[in-house]
Each structure stands twice: as C-alpha cells, then as structure tokens.
Enzyme design. Structure first.
Site, PDB file in Angstrom:
ATOM      1  N   SER A 299     -12.397 -12.299  10.867  1.00 61.31           N
ATOM      2  CA  SER A 299     -12.356 -12.617  12.295  1.00 61.31           C
ATOM      3  C   SER A 299     -13.486 -11.934  13.071  1.00 61.31           C
ATOM      4  CB  SER A 299     -11.010 -12.200  12.891  1.00 61.31           C
ATOM      5  OG  SER A 299      -9.955 -12.927  12.318  1.00 61.31           O
TER       6      SER A 299
ATOM      7  N   SER B  14      -8.782  -5.431   8.570  1.00 66.20           N
ATOM      8  CA  SER B  14      -7.643  -4.687   8.040  1.00 66.20           C
ATOM      9  C   SER B  14      -8.099  -3.556   7.122  1.00 66.20           C
ATOM     10  CB  SER B  14      -6.719  -5.622   7.259  1.00 66.20           C
ATOM     11  OG  SER B  14      -6.294  -6.694   8.066  1.00 66.20           O
TER      12      SER B  14
ATOM     13  N   GLU C 239      -0.356 -17.874  -3.399  1.00 68.21           N
ATOM     14  CA  GLU C 239       0.832 -17.395  -2.689  1.00 68.21           C
ATOM     15  C   GLU C 239       2.092 -18.097  -3.161  1.00 68.21           C
ATOM     16  OE1 GLU C 239       0.148 -17.557   1.471  1.00 68.21           O
ATOM     17  OE2 GLU C 239      -1.561 -16.222   1.414  1.00 68.21           O
TER      18      GLU C 239
ATOM     19  N   GLN D 277     -10.783  -6.697   4.931  1.00 66.18           N
ATOM     20  CA  GLN D 277     -11.099  -8.106   5.176  1.00 66.18           C
ATOM     21  C   GLN D 277     -11.942  -8.237   6.438  1.00 66.18           C
ATOM     22  OE1 GLN D 277      -8.129 -11.169   6.592  1.00 66.18           O
ATOM     23  NE2 GLN D 277      -8.332 -11.829   4.477  1.00 66.18           N
ATOM     24  N   GLY D 278     -13.146  -8.749   6.295  1.00 70.76           N
ATOM     25  CA  GLY D 278     -14.045  -8.956   7.432  1.00 70.76           C
ATOM     26  C   GLY D 278     -14.220 -10.432   7.698  1.00 70.76           C
TER      27      GLY D 278
END
Length: 378
Positions: A131, A163, A246, A128-129
């Site tokens: 932040s 991550s 979710e 995951q890119g």
C-alpha cells in the site's frame, strides 16, 4: 452444513491436541504489545516450535519443507490452535502466508533455497510493502518507481501500512517498472532486504498504542534485478498467486475467537434488546463458520465456490456489529481498555472492513465476478 472428517483427519486432530497440551505450558507470557524485540523473539520462538514438531508451513508442499496438509487438516489446525489459545502466527504471517507461497509458485530455485528454509524456521521475518498513501484499496495505482540501471533497479517512493516493517529482515515490495503501461500491467514484485541503504522506516501508532505498521521511504534504493520474482511488469499476477493457498481458511481463528467472545459477553448482558443483538451476532458467526467448512469441503474437491468471495465481507461487517454491541453493553466500563479483551478487540477490529480490501471494493468484486453485473464506471 456438516463437514465429515476422515479417520486420518481425526488422527491428525488427536495428535495436534496432545502436542498443544504438552507444549503450551512451556510458552512464556506474551510480551507487551510495543516491546518489539521481545515480540519478535516470542513469535519466532513459536514458529521454531512448530517447525521442530512438523507443523510449520502446514499448507506448503512437502518438497519445500511444509507438511502438504489437506484443506481439512488446515481447518483442524486453525480450529484447535485457536481453541487452545495458542500463539497466532504473529510477525511471521507475511513470510509464511504471503511471501513463502509466492516464492514456491513463482520464485527461482536460488530464491527458494535462500529464503524458504529461513521462513519456516522463524529465522527470517518478512514485511509487506504494497500500500501507498494514494494506493490503498486501489493498489494498482501505486507510484513507487523502479528504474532499471544495468543489473539493478533503483527504487524511489513511499509505502504505508507496511506490516512489521521495523523488525523485518526482508520485504515483499510492489513497484512500478513501466509507468507508461496500464496501471496493473506495469508492476513488478521484488524481494527487498530491509537493511539496504536508502530505506527509512517510521513506525505508525495504532489506536491501541502499538506499532504493527510502518511508513517506509525509499530514496535511490539499489536492488539487484535477480531479486525480482516473476517477469518484469508481471507483478500483479504474481501478487495474486498466493491467494489460492488460503483455501477458505483465512478467518478460521478469527471466527473461533468471535464465538468465544460472544460467550464471554453473554453473562454481562441484561437488556432484552442487547440479548437479541447478541443472539444475532452469534448466529452470524456460527453461519460463517459453517460457510467456511463448506468452502473447505469444496476446496478438497478441487473447486472454489462463491462463499470464498463473500466470507471476508460478511465476517468483517459482523465483527463490527459485535464490537459496537460490546461498547453498548459495557457502557462506562468500556472507557477502561487495559486488560479488557472485549474492548481491545473492538479497537483492533475497527480496521477489518478496510484492511485487505475495503468493504466497498469487496462488494464491487462480488457484483462483477459473481453476479455478472456491469463494471463500475470510473
């Protein structure tokens, strides 16, 4: 609050327990936390076991290879796997919980065909890119640029807290495609193969000595426009699509583990004040477990109650209080981290009130969206 399980739910639970009892003895020990090739293999092997048994992508629609499970069945799955101490989703979490659901909802047919089967089988690991050094909780302030050049975008910028960046095959990246637009309206969501020229990955050490996160530097990285998910400059909306998948079960495994850790700490508590604190911690986690079941019950009826907004804030702060109690109870023994799960968990959970939205941001969301208070002046 008592969630009433149907006969179908209980049949699913019994089936799952039988499978876990049969499968878990065949799972090898977890590799050391920073042995990344071995950890990737361990995580993806478990994902393949889930896939072969029909438990992969539990909440994904059946037409995309998932099980189409109800929110209640999801709750049972997380509860039973946590109690059995089965492997967690590990390095597959970005693909199965974030990227996959986003592609199901917003991706093109070509994107779905290319990536969804690989994610479910554990053949493709995602990172995951999102932040950046100047855009963490205020993610909409991101500055990584994507300039259009014919059929490609050219990316330049930096990401942080990426991550599993160092072992990922593909990344979900947010980039700014219109620097003149209001900050959350000029963002696009891109699929980025991590072996693309111009990408530099630098692992970041955590306090536990492992490197789940990485910095990613992008220098003239060329990505096809066909890798964009959704319309140009609509990436902020696309990013939020996955949240509805979710369904209130995001912290089930954590809550089950928290209750277990309270029980593990109890025999070591001798001070009366510490016993009272432990009782409060256990009560907090038990109440949040009931709130989770209430959220799932509401989700099953097609509604989303206020509990879904509050549980992240309440759980992470309760876990911080429990971690501090562990340090005080263990005293000098707390200096020895190795093979001490209570202390390892304390160090791991230090970031919980920051990750996925700092507590301050969560309070703003609750005050504005739930209580109707005026927006914070910036």
């Amino acid at each position: 609050m008592e969630l009433r399980y149907s006969e179908q739910d209980e049949a699913f639970r019994a089936e799952l327990r039988v499978w876990l009892e049969k499968e878990l003895p065949n799972v090898p020990p977890q590799p050391p936390r920073d042995a990344w090739p071995a950890r990737r293999k361990w995580d993806t092997d478990w994902q393949r076991r889930l896939f072969d048994a029909g438990y992969a992508g539990l909440h994904w629609p059946k037409e995309y290879g998932g099980r189409g499970a109800s929110p209640t069945e999801q709750l049972i799955f997380y509860e039973e796997t946590a109690k059995a101490r089965a492997p967690y989703v590990g390095c597959n979490f970005v693909g199965t919980l974030h990227a996959g659901p986003t592609l199901i909802e917003e991706g093109s047919e070509a994107q779905k065909a290319e990536h969804l089967p690989k994610i479910l089988r554990g053949d493709e690991v995602w990172c995951q890119g999102f932040s950046e050094p100047g855009a963490g909780s205020d993610l909409a302030s991101l500055r990584t640029r994507a300039e259009r050049d014919g059929d490609d975008y050219i990316l330049n910028g930096q990401k942080i807290w990426c991550s599993f960046g160092q072992i990922a095959d593909v990344g979900e990246f947010l980039v700014r495609t219109d620097p003149e637009a209001p900050k959350n309206r000029g963002i696009s969501w891109l699929i980025l193969p991590m072996d693309t020229p111009g990408i530099e990955i630098r692992p970041l050490k955590t306090v536990l000595g492992s490197s789940e996160f990485a910095e990613v530097f992008l220098t003239d990285v060329r990505v096809p426009v066909a890798n964009r998910v959704g319309d140009e400059n609509d990436g902020w909306r696309v990013t939020n699509v996955t949240l509805k998948y979710e369904r209130g079960t995001a912290f089930v495994s954590e809550l089950i583990d928290s209750l277990r850790l309270c029980e593990d700490l109890a025999p070591r508590v001798t001070d009366a004040g510490h016993r009272r604190e432990l009782g409060r911690c256990y009560a907090d986690f038990d109440a949040l477990w009931s709130l989770t079941k209430r959220n799932v019950s509401q989700s099953s009826r097609g509604t989303v109650g206020p509990g879904a907004m509050m549980i992240k804030l309440a759980y992470t702060e309760a876990r911080q209080r429990f971690g501090e109690l562990c340090i005080r109870v263990l005293d000098r023994a707390a200096l020895h981290v190795d093979d001490n799960e209570l202390i390892e968990e304390r160090l791991r959970t230090l970031a919980l009130t920051i990750a996925a939205g700092a507590s301050q941001i969560q309070r703003n969301i609750i005050s504005e969206r739930l209580l109707g208070l005026p927006k914070e002046k910036r």
